[in-house]
Design a protein around this motif. Structure first.
Motif, PDB file in Angstrom:
ATOM      1  N   VAL A   1      35.836 -13.293  42.216  1.00  0.00           N
ATOM      2  CA  VAL A   1      34.881 -14.105  41.455  1.00  0.00           C
ATOM      3  C   VAL A   1      35.380 -14.289  40.023  1.00  0.00           C
ATOM      4  O   VAL A   1      35.330 -15.381  39.449  1.00  0.00           O
ATOM      5  CB  VAL A   1      33.486 -13.438  41.444  1.00  0.00           C
ATOM      6  CG1 VAL A   1      32.545 -14.148  40.473  1.00  0.00           C
ATOM      7  CG2 VAL A   1      32.897 -13.429  42.844  1.00  0.00           C
TER       8      VAL A   1
ATOM      9  N   VAL B   1      34.213 -18.454  34.074  1.00  0.00           N
ATOM     10  CA  VAL B   1      33.127 -18.019  34.949  1.00  0.00           C
ATOM     11  C   VAL B   1      31.837 -17.959  34.125  1.00  0.00           C
ATOM     12  O   VAL B   1      31.841 -17.449  32.994  1.00  0.00           O
ATOM     13  CB  VAL B   1      33.441 -16.627  35.532  1.00  0.00           C
ATOM     14  CG1 VAL B   1      32.294 -16.129  36.410  1.00  0.00           C
ATOM     15  CG2 VAL B   1      34.745 -16.672  36.320  1.00  0.00           C
TER      16      VAL B   1
ATOM     17  N   LEU C   1      27.261 -14.622  36.065  1.00  0.00           N
ATOM     18  CA  LEU C   1      28.099 -14.298  37.222  1.00  0.00           C
ATOM     19  C   LEU C   1      29.184 -13.299  36.820  1.00  0.00           C
ATOM     20  O   LEU C   1      29.507 -12.370  37.575  1.00  0.00           O
ATOM     21  CB  LEU C   1      28.728 -15.578  37.775  1.00  0.00           C
ATOM     22  CG  LEU C   1      29.368 -15.515  39.158  1.00  0.00           C
ATOM     23  CD1 LEU C   1      28.347 -15.074  40.200  1.00  0.00           C
ATOM     24  CD2 LEU C   1      29.955 -16.867  39.531  1.00  0.00           C
TER      25      LEU C   1
ATOM     26  N   ALA D   1      29.698  -9.509  38.338  1.00  0.00           N
ATOM     27  CA  ALA D   1      30.961  -9.114  38.955  1.00  0.00           C
ATOM     28  C   ALA D   1      31.529  -7.870  38.291  1.00  0.00           C
ATOM     29  O   ALA D   1      32.029  -6.959  38.972  1.00  0.00           O
ATOM     30  CB  ALA D   1      31.962 -10.270  38.875  1.00  0.00           C
TER      31      ALA D   1
END
Length: 361
Positions: free
Chosen positions: A124, A132, A136, A140
């Protein structure tokens, strides 16, 4: 596109009277980028790079894009630069996790599940050159930290009962006693010298690079030794693996918004004249370089790259210096100690290792 190259390093260790008399390295073969892409629009290469470079593909994309912008005389926006740095750091973390755990340890079911969870979160973070979203990214990083905790790593502390601690303990086996050598490290201060030679000499330089005849080390251990400014840093396989653990903790803290900042000099670009540009990216295994020359239509005239492996596995490089002259235990114990040392340099490709007695063909 189907490309066939010999993607393995062949290492021959010559033994004489319980000592490593010499080390011969046959490097991997690398794709001839100029021959493959000359005349093609520079922008057309971006989707091709991940197929050419399966490891550190984001770093290669960022290096190429930054070099092209420099050649065109363009500057990326501050937001674009920040996004690229974030993507490079995230991929560095993912690659360090992969090289530390995958294929290295015999794990129980819980440990294997933790590694899977960690690698899923890593994908991810480091699966794209695009930034990103913050939420998120935080999720992660939290998932990675939880998985590391399950594997016995909390911050830079390693649980004595963990499988990784047991593995590192085996790396301290005295099957190999290396001579003391003056360390030499590749830094951002070397970038201009490297990229100028890279564009001028092409594959002749990228296949066997040097800096005034010296072949410095690059990568995790080099970064830690420079940061700690140790005059004679311990360079055993165990010390190199501990450096990876320390950097993983540092990268997690940075991605989580902590104070530690590994992003200095993570991405640098250089304009070398009209239509000529280069970039350097600090990726998992060390400093990666791309250099390009473009025509008036922004088509490729020259494209060269230089990966960290070409420094560390140079025929006169850091690995050879670490092995040559070492005392080695007899039989499998000594051979395994050499293999562990080679593996601790973390090549980006596979390697074969052969032992021969000096004086025998």
């Amino acid at each position: 596109m189907s490309l066939a190259f010999r993607n393995e390093i062949d290492i021959t260790v010559w033994l004489a009277s319980g000592k490593i008399a010499d080390v011969a390295i046959r490097p991997r073969s690398r794709p001839p980028m100029t021959r493959l892409f000359a005349g093609k629009p520079a922008v057309s290469l971006l989707p091709v790079l991940p197929r050419l470079f399966s490891l550190c593909s984001v770093a290669h994309q960022v290096a190429f894009l930054s070099a092209v912008e420099a050649a065109q005389g363009r500057e990326a926006t501050r937001m674009a630069v920040q996004g690229r740095v974030m993507a490079v750091i995230a991929e560095r973390l993912t690659e360090l996790l992969r090289s530390l755990f995958v294929g290295r340890l015999a794990l129980d079911a819980a440990g294997a599940a933790a590694v899977r969870s960690m690698m899923q979160a890593g994908m991810v973070l480091g699966g794209s050159s695009e930034p990103v979203p913050d939420a998120l990214r935080r999720d992660a990083v939290a998932q990675i930290k939880a998985a590391l905790g399950a594997l016995g790593i909390t911050g830079q502390t390693l649980a004595p009962s963990s499988a990784l601690a047991a593995y590192i303990a085996t790396c301290h086996d005295k099957g190999l006693s290396s001579p003391m050598a003056e360390p030499s490290f590749l830094t951002a201060a070397d970038d201009l010298d490297v990229v100028t030679r890279l564009l001028a000499d092409g594959a002749a330089y990228s296949d066997a690079p040097d800096l005034d005849g010296k072949i410095p080390e690059t990568g995790v251990w080099a970064r830690r030794a420079r940061r700690e400014r140790a005059a004679s840093p311990e360079a055993s396989p165990g010390a190199r693996l501990k450096a990876r653990i320390a950097e993983i903790a540092q990268l997690c803290a940075w991605l989580d918004g902590g104070e530690a900042d590994p992003a200095d000099e993570a991405v640098a670009s250089y304009r070398l004249g009209a239509g000529r540009g280069a970039a350097a990216v600090e990726c998992a295994r060390g400093r990666l370089y791309h250099a390009v020359a473009l025509d008036e239509e922004d088509r490729i005239v020259n494209f060269e790259f230089l990966a960290p492996t070409e420094w560390n596995f140079h025929t006169r490089g850091p690995l050879v210096r670490s092995l040559k002259g070492s005392l080695i235990a007899a039989g499998r114990r000594g051979q395994e100690a050499v293999r562990v040392m080679v593996d601790s340099f973390d090549p980006c490709v596979g390697f074969s290792l052969e032992f021969r007695e000096a004086g025998h063909a």
